[in-house]
Design an enzyme around this catalytic site. Sequence first.
Site, PDB file in Angstrom:
ATOM      1  N   GLU A  50      -3.687  -9.808   3.526  1.00  0.00           N
ATOM      2  CA  GLU A  50      -4.560  -9.503   4.718  1.00  0.00           C
ATOM      3  C   GLU A  50      -5.811 -10.421   5.143  1.00  0.00           C
ATOM      4  OE1 GLU A  50      -3.583  -7.046   2.548  1.00  0.00           O
ATOM      5  OE2 GLU A  50      -2.903  -5.293   3.788  1.00  0.00           O
TER       6      GLU A  50
ATOM      7  N   GLU B 141       0.767  -0.988  -0.036  1.00  0.00           N
ATOM      8  CA  GLU B 141       0.155   0.021   0.017  1.00  0.00           C
ATOM      9  C   GLU B 141       0.780   1.290   0.097  1.00  0.00           C
ATOM     10  OE1 GLU B 141      -2.221  -1.775   3.397  1.00  0.00           O
ATOM     11  OE2 GLU B 141      -4.037  -1.412   2.319  1.00  0.00           O
TER      12      GLU B 141
END
Length: 263
Positions: free
Chosen positions: A138, A118
């Site tokens: 995740e 990210e």
Amino acid sequence: MTTAISFENILTDITDGILTITINRESKLNALTLKTLQEIRTAMDSAANDAAVTGIILTGAGPKAFAAGADISEFAHFTEEQATRMSADGHDVMNSIENNTKVVIAAVNGFALGGGCELAMACHLRLASENAKFGQPEVNLGVPPGYGGTQRLIQLVGKGKGLELLLTGDAIDAQTALQHGLVNYVVPQEELLAKSREILMKVATKSPVAVSKVIKCVNDFYRPNVNGMQREIYEFGEAFSTEDFKEGTDAFLNKRKPNFPGK
Ligand code: COA
């Protein structure tokens, strides 16, 4: 000055007008604590206001990782409220990188997973070393990405491939990332910083006013309820009253190289 601030988790260096920020937690694969992210933000904000800095490189210490994600040991016991705050603060950091008026390159020197991916995606350009790996794992931890991964990954690679990576948690290698537009170049690790510098040095010969306006206009494409075309019309018009525009057009008409004042 960027160099005068002392940091715990990052190293900063300014050479030839380029600020290099190195995430410096090699033994933890440069996992991002909340403090590390705030330090990155402070260093970048300071560079944005420092006329001596023309571009920024963000990389990780050691040969193995750019950043292997948010630090799981730090957030594992967070409450819902703390997690919401963590995500909101992380989004602020990522947005501030994306909106930096100087060009930010992620020099991805290994794992860029979860928050590391990210972070790389919030930068304007991404260069990868041959051993780099990208992914949003995740789903293995019972959460969706929290630092903008669900949004920026599909912006960069499209909804089909983006959803596949988000849903499976699979990591992709540098060549696959290149093929899907997640990175701009793949180079041998020993050439990663030099290639990043080469690109920034080229951008540094351009008008800083025009460069920052390009960043603003492109970012507005992705903002809901903002008209990027209108932004472009505004920024184009405003540029005509800047010294950079006078210098750029005068240099062209007089067949010389421009020397942009950056205002
Ligand atoms: N948060 C906290 N610590 C992390 C971390 C993370 N995201 N990623 C790696 N580390 C730590 C490990 O716990 C280990 O610390 P230790 O030596 O004190 O035990 C150290 O970094 C080295 O990692 P290790 O797992 O031993 O390296 P590896 O080469 O076997 O595996 C990875 C590398 C990247 C595959 C593996 O570390 C991993 O899966 N990391 C988590 C990735 C992730 O889920 N990121 C998303 C988080 S939101």
